[in-house]
Scaffold this motif. Structure first.
Motif, PDB file in Angstrom:
ATOM      1  N   GLY A   6       0.818  -1.213   0.000  1.00 42.25           N
ATOM      2  CA  GLY A   6       0.000   0.000   0.000  1.00 42.25           C
ATOM      3  C   GLY A   6       0.849   1.258   0.000  1.00 42.25           C
ATOM      4  O   GLY A   6       0.500   2.255  -0.646  1.00 42.25           O
ATOM      5  N   ALA A   7       1.998   1.220   0.705  1.00 39.36           N
ATOM      6  CA  ALA A   7       2.888   2.382   0.743  1.00 39.36           C
ATOM      7  C   ALA A   7       3.497   2.660  -0.630  1.00 39.36           C
ATOM      8  O   ALA A   7       3.680   3.822  -1.013  1.00 39.36           O
ATOM      9  N   VAL A   8       3.805   1.604  -1.372  1.00 40.37           N
ATOM     10  CA  VAL A   8       4.322   1.780  -2.733  1.00 40.37           C
ATOM     11  C   VAL A   8       3.270   2.473  -3.602  1.00 40.37           C
ATOM     12  O   VAL A   8       3.580   3.394  -4.373  1.00 40.37           O
ATOM     13  N   VAL A   9       2.022   2.043  -3.451  1.00 36.81           N
ATOM     14  CA  VAL A   9       0.930   2.690  -4.184  1.00 36.81           C
ATOM     15  C   VAL A   9       0.811   4.153  -3.762  1.00 36.81           C
ATOM     16  O   VAL A   9       0.638   5.053  -4.599  1.00 36.81           O
ATOM     17  N   GLY A  10       0.927   4.407  -2.446  1.00 36.68           N
ATOM     18  CA  GLY A  10       0.859   5.776  -1.949  1.00 36.68           C
ATOM     19  C   GLY A  10       1.996   6.637  -2.470  1.00 36.68           C
ATOM     20  O   GLY A  10       1.800   7.825  -2.757  1.00 36.68           O
ATOM     21  N   TRP A  11       3.191   6.057  -2.597  1.00 38.95           N
ATOM     22  CA  TRP A  11       4.339   6.789  -3.131  1.00 38.95           C
ATOM     23  C   TRP A  11       4.106   7.166  -4.595  1.00 38.95           C
ATOM     24  O   TRP A  11       4.405   8.272  -5.027  1.00 38.95           O
ATOM     25  N   ILE A  12       3.549   6.226  -5.355  1.00 37.24           N
ATOM     26  CA  ILE A  12       3.306   6.458  -6.785  1.00 37.24           C
ATOM     27  C   ILE A  12       2.262   7.552  -6.992  1.00 37.24           C
ATOM     28  O   ILE A  12       2.416   8.429  -7.854  1.00 37.24           O
ATOM     29  N   PHE A  13       1.204   7.515  -6.172  1.00 40.77           N
ATOM     30  CA  PHE A  13       0.107   8.483  -6.328  1.00 40.77           C
ATOM     31  C   PHE A  13       0.208   9.617  -5.315  1.00 40.77           C
ATOM     32  O   PHE A  13      -0.794  10.207  -4.918  1.00 40.77           O
ATOM     33  N   TYR A  14       1.430   9.928  -4.929  1.00 41.63           N
ATOM     34  CA  TYR A  14       1.677  10.947  -3.911  1.00 41.63           C
ATOM     35  C   TYR A  14       1.054  12.298  -4.267  1.00 41.63           C
ATOM     36  O   TYR A  14       0.441  12.955  -3.420  1.00 41.63           O
ATOM     37  N   GLU A  15       1.214  12.731  -5.509  1.00 40.45           N
ATOM     38  CA  GLU A  15       0.729  14.054  -5.909  1.00 40.45           C
ATOM     39  C   GLU A  15      -0.769  14.197  -5.673  1.00 40.45           C
ATOM     40  O   GLU A  15      -1.243  15.201  -5.146  1.00 40.45           O
ATOM     41  N   LYS A  16      -1.531  13.180  -6.059  1.00 44.49           N
ATOM     42  CA  LYS A  16      -2.980  13.233  -5.877  1.00 44.49           C
ATOM     43  C   LYS A  16      -3.348  13.186  -4.391  1.00 44.49           C
ATOM     44  O   LYS A  16      -4.275  13.871  -3.949  1.00 44.49           O
ATOM     45  N   ILE A  17      -2.633  12.365  -3.636  1.00 49.21           N
ATOM     46  CA  ILE A  17      -2.910  12.260  -2.198  1.00 49.21           C
ATOM     47  C   ILE A  17      -2.589  13.583  -1.502  1.00 49.21           C
ATOM     48  O   ILE A  17      -3.355  14.075  -0.660  1.00 49.21           O
ATOM     49  N   PHE A  18      -1.448  14.173  -1.859  1.00 50.92           N
ATOM     50  CA  PHE A  18      -1.055  15.456  -1.266  1.00 50.92           C
ATOM     51  C   PHE A  18      -2.082  16.540  -1.582  1.00 50.92           C
ATOM     52  O   PHE A  18      -2.455  17.338  -0.717  1.00 50.92           O
ATOM     53  N   SER A  19      -2.535  16.573  -2.818  1.00 50.67           N
ATOM     54  CA  SER A  19      -3.550  17.550  -3.206  1.00 50.67           C
ATOM     55  C   SER A  19      -4.828  17.354  -2.402  1.00 50.67           C
ATOM     56  O   SER A  19      -5.451  18.337  -1.952  1.00 50.67           O
ATOM     57  N   PHE A  20      -5.204  16.109  -2.170  1.00 49.20           N
ATOM     58  CA  PHE A  20      -6.395  15.796  -1.376  1.00 49.20           C
ATOM     59  C   PHE A  20      -6.233  16.274   0.066  1.00 49.20           C
ATOM     60  O   PHE A  20      -7.162  16.839   0.653  1.00 49.20           O
ATOM     61  N   LEU A  21      -5.048  16.078   0.636  1.00 47.64           N
ATOM     62  CA  LEU A  21      -4.815  16.443   2.029  1.00 47.64           C
ATOM     63  C   LEU A  21      -4.792  17.954   2.241  1.00 47.64           C
ATOM     64  O   LEU A  21      -5.128  18.437   3.332  1.00 47.64           O
ATOM     65  N   THR A  22      -4.409  18.701   1.221  1.00 43.77           N
ATOM     66  CA  THR A  22      -4.296  20.155   1.394  1.00 43.77           C
ATOM     67  C   THR A  22      -5.590  20.912   1.121  1.00 43.77           C
ATOM     68  O   THR A  22      -5.653  22.122   1.365  1.00 43.77           O
ATOM     69  N   GLY A  70       3.581   6.117   3.817  1.00 48.66           N
ATOM     70  CA  GLY A  70       3.390   5.168   4.913  1.00 48.66           C
ATOM     71  C   GLY A  70       1.966   5.157   5.434  1.00 48.66           C
ATOM     72  O   GLY A  70       1.373   4.080   5.626  1.00 48.66           O
ATOM     73  N   TYR A  71       1.410   6.319   5.665  1.00 44.01           N
ATOM     74  CA  TYR A  71       0.023   6.383   6.128  1.00 44.01           C
ATOM     75  C   TYR A  71      -0.939   5.865   5.067  1.00 44.01           C
ATOM     76  O   TYR A  71      -1.931   5.196   5.379  1.00 44.01           O
ATOM     77  N   SER A  72      -0.639   6.167   3.809  1.00 41.44           N
ATOM     78  CA  SER A  72      -1.477   5.651   2.728  1.00 41.44           C
ATOM     79  C   SER A  72      -1.442   4.128   2.713  1.00 41.44           C
ATOM     80  O   SER A  72      -2.472   3.478   2.478  1.00 41.44           O
ATOM     81  N   GLY A  73      -0.262   3.569   2.972  1.00 42.65           N
ATOM     82  CA  GLY A  73      -0.138   2.109   3.023  1.00 42.65           C
ATOM     83  C   GLY A  73      -1.010   1.501   4.096  1.00 42.65           C
ATOM     84  O   GLY A  73      -1.648   0.461   3.879  1.00 42.65           O
ATOM     85  N   ILE A  74      -1.075   2.146   5.260  1.00 46.72           N
ATOM     86  CA  ILE A  74      -1.919   1.634   6.352  1.00 46.72           C
ATOM     87  C   ILE A  74      -3.388   1.702   5.958  1.00 46.72           C
ATOM     88  O   ILE A  74      -4.143   0.744   6.164  1.00 46.72           O
ATOM     89  N   LEU A 126      -3.237  13.702   9.094  1.00 45.25           N
ATOM     90  CA  LEU A 126      -3.192  12.236   9.095  1.00 45.25           C
ATOM     91  C   LEU A 126      -3.459  11.670  10.489  1.00 45.25           C
ATOM     92  O   LEU A 126      -4.171  10.676  10.635  1.00 45.25           O
ATOM     93  N   PHE A 127      -2.888  12.300  11.519  1.00 45.80           N
ATOM     94  CA  PHE A 127      -3.137  11.856  12.897  1.00 45.80           C
ATOM     95  C   PHE A 127      -4.605  12.010  13.262  1.00 45.80           C
ATOM     96  O   PHE A 127      -5.181  11.157  13.940  1.00 45.80           O
ATOM     97  N   THR A 128      -5.208  13.123  12.836  1.00 44.96           N
ATOM     98  CA  THR A 128      -6.619  13.355  13.144  1.00 44.96           C
ATOM     99  C   THR A 128      -7.494  12.307  12.472  1.00 44.96           C
ATOM    100  O   THR A 128      -8.403  11.742  13.096  1.00 44.96           O
ATOM    101  N   MET A 129      -7.233  12.024  11.202  1.00 49.72           N
ATOM    102  CA  MET A 129      -8.003  11.014  10.484  1.00 49.72           C
ATOM    103  C   MET A 129      -7.814   9.637  11.112  1.00 49.72           C
ATOM    104  O   MET A 129      -8.773   8.868  11.256  1.00 49.72           O
ATOM    105  N   ALA A 130      -6.576   9.324  11.502  1.00 53.34           N
ATOM    106  CA  ALA A 130      -6.311   8.033  12.131  1.00 53.34           C
ATOM    107  C   ALA A 130      -6.985   7.937  13.502  1.00 53.34           C
ATOM    108  O   ALA A 130      -7.548   6.895  13.860  1.00 53.34           O
TER     109      ALA A 130
END
Length: 256
Positions: free
Chosen positions: A37-53, A86-90, A168-172
């Protein structure tokens, strides 16, 4: 003689060493799922970062300010991307993690018990994701409170790592908190707690839930705290109803 078989030994027949070996195997499988899952999160980092911001940008752009997160360390972007991965992997590995947890705590998983595994995994994953979603939807109001509580004279330069850690901590935290009803139902299922006892503890539960929400909410703002505490109390009441259904079914089974 029973013809039921299982691919795991019954817990009562396992030695301490066998328990530890099984725990190791379950942890390894969960870890492999998290790495994938972390590898997937690393690959799609840009989209995840945009979502988090998005929550942060919604707040600062409403004040006609530029949405920009800061970094003062050249090594920080790499560590930040690894953290997001890492959080995306979890999050991605949640079904596998919950399934491995069930396989470890369940007494052998015979044929008729496998349906409970599917229910446990589906319900646990749904509740965790629901909690994370509530946290994400609450974040704009929580951030608005945090960014304005100091007054108008403060120019907020928000660090990218600290911001994403908060999100990420809040969501977790919300995700883990939303597992509360599963714990209460499990305790009633095994007879540790009775529904009548939980009914008598309502006042204490309100105080305890409020305190718990205040402790595990990373942002310590009242908006996030109550956004977590209110659903937890609703879950408390729902767990009592579920416990009463369990008791009724047991009574029917005993009398039949």
């Amino acid at each position: 003689m029973s013809t039921e078989t299982t691919d795991a030994p019954a817990k009562g027949d396992m030695s301490l060493i066998e328990h530890l070996k099984e725990l190791r195997n379950r942890l390894l499988r969960a870890a492999v799922a998290i790495v994938i899952g972390a590898v997937v999160g690393w690959i799609f980092y840009e989209k995840i970062f945009s979502f988090l911001t998005v929550p942060y940008c919604d707040v600062v752009e409403a004040k006609r300010q530029t949405c920009a997160l800061t970094s003062f360390d050249p090594l920080e972007p790499f560590g930040f991307r690894a953290q997001v991965a890492g959080y995306s992997g979890i999050f991605i590995a949640l079904p596998v993690i919950f399934y491995q947890l069930w396989r470890f705590i369940a007494p052998g998983l015979y044929r008729k018990e496998k349906a409970y595994a599917a229910t446990f995994v589906a319900l646990s994953t749904t509740l965790f994701v629901s909690g994370a979603a509530v946290a994400y939807l609450t974040l704009p109001k929580a951030l608005e409170f945090l960014l304005t509580i100091g007054g108008e004279g403060i120019d907020n330069l928000t660090n990218v790592t600290k911001y994403t850690t908060l999100v990420l901590f809040t969501m977790a935290a919300f995700g883990v908190g939303f597992e509360f009803p599963i714990l209460l139902i499990a305790l009633q299922f095994v007879g540790v707690v009775q529904p009548s006892t939980l009914s008598k503890w309502r006042r204490e539960a309100i105080v305890g839930i409020t305190a718990l929400a205040a402790i595990i909410t990373p942002s310590v703002d009242p908006i996030s705290m109550f956004a977590l505490a209110i659903p937890l109390y609703v879950f408390y009441e729902a767990s009592i109803l579920a416990g009463r259904l369990i008791v009724r079914r047991r009574e029917k089974a005993r009398l039949s």
